[in-house]
Design a protein around this motif. Structure first.
Motif, PDB file in Angstrom:
ATOM      1  N   GLY A 260      -7.535  -2.151 -14.101  1.00 26.17           N
ATOM      2  CA  GLY A 260      -7.772  -2.098 -12.665  1.00 26.17           C
ATOM      3  C   GLY A 260      -9.043  -2.843 -12.290  1.00 26.17           C
ATOM      4  O   GLY A 260      -9.472  -3.751 -12.994  1.00 26.17           O
ATOM      5  N   VAL A 261      -9.615  -2.440 -11.170  1.00 34.83           N
ATOM      6  CA  VAL A 261     -10.892  -3.013 -10.728  1.00 34.83           C
ATOM      7  C   VAL A 261     -11.859  -1.846 -10.573  1.00 34.83           C
ATOM      8  O   VAL A 261     -11.599  -0.904  -9.823  1.00 34.83           O
ATOM      9  CB  VAL A 261     -10.736  -3.754  -9.381  1.00 34.83           C
ATOM     10  CG1 VAL A 261     -12.099  -4.276  -8.912  1.00 34.83           C
ATOM     11  CG2 VAL A 261      -9.726  -4.894  -9.527  1.00 34.83           C
ATOM     12  N   SER A 262     -12.973  -1.912 -11.329  1.00 36.89           N
ATOM     13  CA  SER A 262     -13.901  -0.798 -11.361  1.00 36.89           C
ATOM     14  C   SER A 262     -15.009  -1.008 -10.331  1.00 36.89           C
ATOM     15  O   SER A 262     -15.673  -2.044 -10.326  1.00 36.89           O
ATOM     16  CB  SER A 262     -14.496  -0.697 -12.773  1.00 36.89           C
ATOM     17  OG  SER A 262     -15.368   0.387 -12.858  1.00 36.89           O
TER      18      SER A 262
ATOM     19  N   LEU B 162     -11.636  -0.676  -5.026  1.00 37.16           N
ATOM     20  CA  LEU B 162     -11.283  -0.064  -6.314  1.00 37.16           C
ATOM     21  C   LEU B 162      -9.775  -0.139  -6.578  1.00 37.16           C
ATOM     22  O   LEU B 162      -8.967   0.113  -5.681  1.00 37.16           O
ATOM     23  CB  LEU B 162     -11.722   1.407  -6.316  1.00 37.16           C
ATOM     24  CG  LEU B 162     -11.341   2.230  -7.557  1.00 37.16           C
ATOM     25  CD1 LEU B 162     -12.285   1.935  -8.715  1.00 37.16           C
ATOM     26  CD2 LEU B 162     -11.370   3.721  -7.249  1.00 37.16           C
ATOM     27  N   VAL B 163      -9.406  -0.505  -7.790  1.00 39.01           N
ATOM     28  CA  VAL B 163      -8.017  -0.349  -8.252  1.00 39.01           C
ATOM     29  C   VAL B 163      -8.082   0.548  -9.484  1.00 39.01           C
ATOM     30  O   VAL B 163      -8.596   0.139 -10.530  1.00 39.01           O
ATOM     31  CB  VAL B 163      -7.369  -1.708  -8.597  1.00 39.01           C
ATOM     32  CG1 VAL B 163      -5.943  -1.487  -9.110  1.00 39.01           C
ATOM     33  CG2 VAL B 163      -7.375  -2.627  -7.374  1.00 39.01           C
ATOM     34  N   ASN B 164      -7.615   1.794  -9.334  1.00 42.94           N
ATOM     35  CA  ASN B 164      -7.755   2.777 -10.405  1.00 42.94           C
ATOM     36  C   ASN B 164      -6.593   2.664 -11.393  1.00 42.94           C
ATOM     37  O   ASN B 164      -5.441   2.942 -11.065  1.00 42.94           O
ATOM     38  CB  ASN B 164      -7.809   4.193  -9.800  1.00 42.94           C
ATOM     39  CG  ASN B 164      -8.211   5.227 -10.836  1.00 42.94           C
ATOM     40  OD1 ASN B 164      -7.859   5.122 -12.013  1.00 42.94           O
ATOM     41  ND2 ASN B 164      -8.957   6.230 -10.395  1.00 42.94           N
TER      42      ASN B 164
ATOM     43  N   ALA C 278     -11.071   2.294 -15.135  1.00 42.42           N
ATOM     44  CA  ALA C 278     -11.095   0.830 -15.225  1.00 42.42           C
ATOM     45  C   ALA C 278      -9.935   0.301 -16.060  1.00 42.42           C
ATOM     46  O   ALA C 278      -9.311  -0.712 -15.723  1.00 42.42           O
ATOM     47  CB  ALA C 278     -12.424   0.378 -15.827  1.00 42.42           C
ATOM     48  N   SER C 279      -9.662   0.994 -17.156  1.00 43.16           N
ATOM     49  CA  SER C 279      -8.659   0.489 -18.095  1.00 43.16           C
ATOM     50  C   SER C 279      -8.091   1.665 -18.882  1.00 43.16           C
ATOM     51  O   SER C 279      -8.841   2.528 -19.349  1.00 43.16           O
ATOM     52  CB  SER C 279      -9.325  -0.519 -19.041  1.00 43.16           C
ATOM     53  OG  SER C 279      -8.437  -0.840 -20.079  1.00 43.16           O
TER      54      SER C 279
ATOM     55  N   ALA D 262       6.799  -4.530 -11.204  1.00 45.54           N
ATOM     56  CA  ALA D 262       6.878  -3.971  -9.851  1.00 45.54           C
ATOM     57  C   ALA D 262       5.526  -3.421  -9.420  1.00 45.54           C
ATOM     58  O   ALA D 262       5.105  -3.614  -8.270  1.00 45.54           O
ATOM     59  CB  ALA D 262       7.951  -2.875  -9.800  1.00 45.54           C
ATOM     60  N   LEU D 263       4.808  -2.746 -10.350  1.00 49.15           N
ATOM     61  CA  LEU D 263       3.486  -2.214 -10.010  1.00 49.15           C
ATOM     62  C   LEU D 263       2.511  -3.349  -9.692  1.00 49.15           C
ATOM     63  O   LEU D 263       1.706  -3.248  -8.758  1.00 49.15           O
ATOM     64  CB  LEU D 263       2.941  -1.370 -11.169  1.00 49.15           C
ATOM     65  CG  LEU D 263       3.581   0.007 -11.361  1.00 49.15           C
ATOM     66  CD1 LEU D 263       3.091   0.643 -12.651  1.00 49.15           C
ATOM     67  CD2 LEU D 263       3.282   0.918 -10.171  1.00 49.15           C
ATOM     68  N   MET D 264       2.596  -4.434 -10.457  1.00 50.27           N
ATOM     69  CA  MET D 264       1.694  -5.564 -10.212  1.00 50.27           C
ATOM     70  C   MET D 264       2.024  -6.249  -8.886  1.00 50.27           C
ATOM     71  O   MET D 264       1.139  -6.792  -8.226  1.00 50.27           O
ATOM     72  CB  MET D 264       1.748  -6.550 -11.370  1.00 50.27           C
ATOM     73  CG  MET D 264       0.998  -6.039 -12.594  1.00 50.27           C
ATOM     74  SD  MET D 264       0.770  -7.286 -13.862  1.00 50.27           S
ATOM     75  CE  MET D 264       2.423  -7.424 -14.509  1.00 50.27           C
ATOM     76  N   ALA D 265       3.316  -6.200  -8.466  1.00 48.69           N
ATOM     77  CA  ALA D 265       3.682  -6.767  -7.169  1.00 48.69           C
ATOM     78  C   ALA D 265       3.130  -5.902  -6.036  1.00 48.69           C
ATOM     79  O   ALA D 265       2.735  -6.407  -4.985  1.00 48.69           O
ATOM     80  CB  ALA D 265       5.217  -6.882  -7.068  1.00 48.69           C
TER      81      ALA D 265
END
Ligand SMILES: [Zn+2]
Length: 407
Positions: free
Chosen positions: A218-220, A230-232, A270-271, A299-302
């Motif tokens: 993700g993005v921490s 944030l992308v958890n 983060a990961s 699909a999640l990445m889209a």
């Protein structure tokens, strides 16, 4: 045969998954040495050498020369399961079982209510534990019945049979029985494991198995200033697990149905990653499940373009039937051998992998024959001596079927 069995179960041969050695526990070698002596006393040869022996990895090998051409292998495992105590086993004998629950000791009761096999064994001599250990019929019943069959073959020179090679291997219970199997030396076009299962059960099918590791990046960002940034990774791991079809989980499947099963997860916001096992009897379905996982990741990445999800799939083992269906004579002969022992064969697909599935994939087709033990890996384990007799009878019939077709 029963005397041998009662002797073998007194050897503590528990294997240990935490050990790196082979065999995983040195105590397995003590039974191996005993078996080398007994095979030598029966007059067997070694495989490629004059006398039976145990190799450096604890695999015991012996050979009974054939009266006809051909070679057949018989295998059983020396170790008992790490799941329950196998030290100082004190086998108890129940003569002429009358029916009803059996109190074996230490508060352990074997009840026909949850062990219906007992109902088929009224009048039999049963061997149980004293409730403080497992019995080790898994797989010392396999070893004892092979030894019993060999003893009869050596005493009855009139029985026609191909060369019979025997391998008693360590560490089946921790999934390593095939790891150092001396396959080239053993050199059998077909072999049979004698392991587990009640009267008539034979197995020519196991799961096909893959492992999948799904990794989320993700993005921490500091949570106090995270809005819109944030992308958890954990959130998306949760979404993926939630999208797995519940109907294709171990807890919702049986018989010939396969599943996805998340086994372990680790990481942080983060990961993180999750490991799943994928199982089915149809190898193509296993591969399709892997593709479906990859589609869920895409699909999640889209849905969240800053998220990275990768899926790594590795093959674990394959259904032995993938190979065995190319050798229909093996199942045919095995079923004839079981029927000749007066039993109707029960084809039982194994919802797991066996040493036999790996040996089959390694080039030696290796179905399984029942060894008679019930309630394996626990203190309620027991075996009927009558069923052990059926096992030995099946082995004798099988080698004779192979002998007749050669002779
Ligand atoms: Zn076993």
């Amino acid at each position: 045969m029963v005397d041998r069995f009662l002797e073998y179960v007194r050897f503590d041969t528990q294997s240990d998954d935490n050990s790196d050695t082979c065999p995983s526990t040195a105590k397995q070698l003590a039974l191996g040495e005993r078996l080398v002596i007994e095979l030598t006393e029966l007059g067997l040869r070694g495989v490629g050498e004059p006398t039976p022996s145990m190799d450096d990895n604890g695999y015991v090998l012996a050979e009974l020369p054939g009266t006809t051409g051909g070679v057949v292998g018989l295998c059983a495992h020396i170790d008992t399961a790490p799941a329950f105590d196998g030290c100082e086993v004190k086998p108890q004998i129940v003569e002429a079982y009358q029916g009803g629950p059996i109190e074996v000791g230490h508060g352990v009761v074997i009840d026909p209510g949850d062990t219906p096999e007992l109902l088929e064994c009224v009048g039999d001599t049963l061997i149980t534990t004293d409730g403080s250990t497992l019995l080790g019929a898994d797989d010392k019943s396999g070893i004892a019945t092979i030894m019993g069959a060999l003893e009869i073959l050596t005493r009855e020179p009139g029985l026609s049979h191909p060369t019979v090679r025997v391998c008693f291997n360590p560490d089946e219970e921790i999934g390593r029985g095939a790891d150092r199997f001396p396959l080239e030396r053993f050199d059998c076009p077909v072999a049979f494991t004698i392991d587990g299962g009640f009267t008539g059960e034979i197995s020519v099918e196991t799961f096909s198995a893959d492992k999948a590791v799904v990794t989320f990046k993700g993005v921490s960002v500091h949570p106090g200033a995270a809005k819109g940034k944030l992308v958890n990774a954990l959130t998306y791991m949760g979404k993926l697990l939630d999208r797995l079809p519940m109907a294709e989980s171990p807890e919702c499947t049986e018989g010939r149905e396969g599943f996805y099963h998340p086994v372990v997860a680790s990481g942080d916001a983060a990961s993180c990653s999750v490991q799943l096992i994928i199982r089915d009897f149809d190898t193509r379905v296993v591969e399709e499940r892997g593709l479906r996982l990859k589609a869920m990741a895409s699909a999640l990445m889209a849905e969240e373009t800053r998220l990275d999800v990768s899926v790594e799939i590795t093959e674990q083992y394959r259904n032995m039937f993938d190979v065995l269906q190319g050798h229909p004579e093996i199942l045919d002969r095995l079923e004839r051998a079981v029927r000749a022992a007066g039993i109707e064969p029960q084809l039982r697909p194994v919802r797991g992998g066996t040493d036999g599935s790996r040996l089959t994939a390694m080039g030696m087709p290796t179905p399984n024959i029942f060894a008679g033990g019930i309630n394996l890996h626990g203190p309620a384990e027991w075996v009927s001596t009558r069923v052990m007799g059926q096992v030995a009878c099946t082995i004798l019939n099988l080698v004779q079927v192979y002998g007749e077709e050669r002779g």
